[in-house]
Design a protein around this motif. Structure first.
Motif, PDB file in Angstrom:
ATOM      1  N   ASP A   1     -12.670 -20.723  53.627  1.00 61.80           N
ATOM      2  CA  ASP A   1     -13.473 -20.084  54.875  1.00 61.80           C
ATOM      3  C   ASP A   1     -13.167 -18.503  54.624  1.00 61.80           C
ATOM      4  N   TYR A   2     -14.049 -17.847  54.043  1.00 55.63           N
ATOM      5  CA  TYR A   2     -14.007 -16.308  53.820  1.00 55.63           C
ATOM      6  C   TYR A   2     -13.842 -15.549  55.306  1.00 55.63           C
ATOM      7  N   PHE A   3     -14.295 -16.372  56.300  1.00 52.36           N
ATOM      8  CA  PHE A   3     -14.530 -15.518  57.638  1.00 52.36           C
ATOM      9  C   PHE A   3     -13.655 -15.939  58.626  1.00 52.36           C
TER      10      PHE A   3
ATOM     11  N   VAL B   1     -10.138 -15.240  60.701  1.00 52.56           N
ATOM     12  CA  VAL B   1      -9.275 -14.108  60.716  1.00 52.56           C
ATOM     13  C   VAL B   1      -8.216 -14.548  61.417  1.00 52.56           C
TER      14      VAL B   1
ATOM     15  N   GLN C   1      -7.705  -7.685  57.068  1.00 51.93           N
ATOM     16  CA  GLN C   1      -8.306  -9.099  56.575  1.00 51.93           C
ATOM     17  C   GLN C   1      -9.423  -9.162  55.969  1.00 51.93           C
TER      18      GLN C   1
ATOM     19  N   HIS D   1      -9.223  -8.189  52.221  1.00 49.66           N
ATOM     20  CA  HIS D   1      -8.576  -9.367  51.575  1.00 49.66           C
ATOM     21  C   HIS D   1      -9.706 -10.505  51.358  1.00 49.66           C
ATOM     22  N   SER D   2     -10.552 -10.599  52.290  1.00 55.65           N
ATOM     23  CA  SER D   2     -11.511 -11.401  52.311  1.00 55.65           C
ATOM     24  C   SER D   2     -12.533 -11.220  51.217  1.00 55.65           C
TER      25      SER D   2
ATOM     26  N   GLN E   1     -11.631 -11.434  47.864  1.00 51.90           N
ATOM     27  CA  GLN E   1     -11.449 -12.654  47.290  1.00 51.90           C
ATOM     28  C   GLN E   1     -12.809 -13.051  46.730  1.00 51.90           C
TER      29      GLN E   1
ATOM     30  N   PHE F   1     -18.973 -11.493  60.058  1.00 52.25           N
ATOM     31  CA  PHE F   1     -17.617 -11.590  60.516  1.00 52.25           C
ATOM     32  C   PHE F   1     -17.606 -11.540  62.183  1.00 52.25           C
TER      33      PHE F   1
END
Length: 223
Positions: free
Chosen positions: A2-4, A6, A15, A18-19, A22, A44
């Motif tokens: 889950d890239y979103f 936080v 955050q 880094h997301s 990745q 986001f």
């Protein structure tokens, strides 16, 4: 992944940094892709300010660039870039491994050996590529850290994001995990036997082979 997701105690921009990083490493954003700040802010569910700060951090790392229209573009490696960075790596890491071979404690050498054993187990268990790539990165980082040379560490840390980006590409190819592990074990054998000059030569040879593989991959990609 889950890239979103936080984590509130950590600043949002960090955050998002880094997301997004990745997402670049995972290929969600491919080299040459445009990253639209307004779309990310919407995804986001935040204002553009922390996204903009995250983009600045990624630009500092070299993972994104601004084109002539100030659009954010994912960095697309050129052969010249790759050769320059590997030139730096060969110069610095050959020194690092020689120095570590001379001064590393028995416990530090044992930790490198354990890391290689963990890598072998990960390969045998067919773990995901990112996990094995991170273990390969840790092998090099251990050698650098055990020099106890802060300035050397700082110079290489400035290249760390691009180096990892290249590691992902360099993983492409037949039996790359096994080939890289075999070369790492060869370097480690020389460290363990305290053969500093030979370890330095082996590191240069290993990085040159990485460069050759990466060059072949980029040539194939661009043809």
């Amino acid at each position: 992944m889950d890239y979103f997701a936080v984590n509130k105690p950590v600043p949002y921009y960090e955050q998002f940094y880094h997301s997004i990083k990745q997402m670049i490493f995972d290929g969600v954003f491919a080299p040459g892709d445009r990253i639209v700040e307004t779309q990310l802010a919407k995804d986001f569910n935040v204002s553009k300010s922390p996204i903009r700060e995250a983009i600045r951090m990624l630009e500092r790392d070299g993972l994104v660039i601004l084109d002539e229209k100030s659009r954010v573009i994912v960095y697309k490696p050129t052969l010249e870039d790759v050769e320059e960075i590997y030139f730096c790596r060969k110069a610095l890491e050959s020194f690092a491994v020689a120095h570590t071979t001379k001064i590393a404690t028995d416990d530090e050498i044992a930790s490198i050996e354990k890391l290689l054993n963990d890598t072998e187990i990960a390969i045998q268990n067919k773990e995901d590529a990112q996990s094995i790539i991170k273990l390969n990165e840790m092998f090099h980082n251990h050698i650098i850290d055990y020099t106890k040379n802060n300035r050397l560490q700082k110079q290489l840390s400035e290249l760390r994001s691009l180096m990892y980006f290249f590691r992902i590409m360099n993983y492409k190819g037949e039996n790359r995990a096994e080939v890289i592990l075999e070369q790492h074990r060869g370097i480690f054998a020389l460290i363990k036997s305290r053969k500093a000059e030979k370890a330095s030569e082996a590191m240069v040879h290993h990085l040159q082979q990485d460069l050759d593989n990466l060059t072949a991959y980029l040539n194939k990609l661009n043809n």
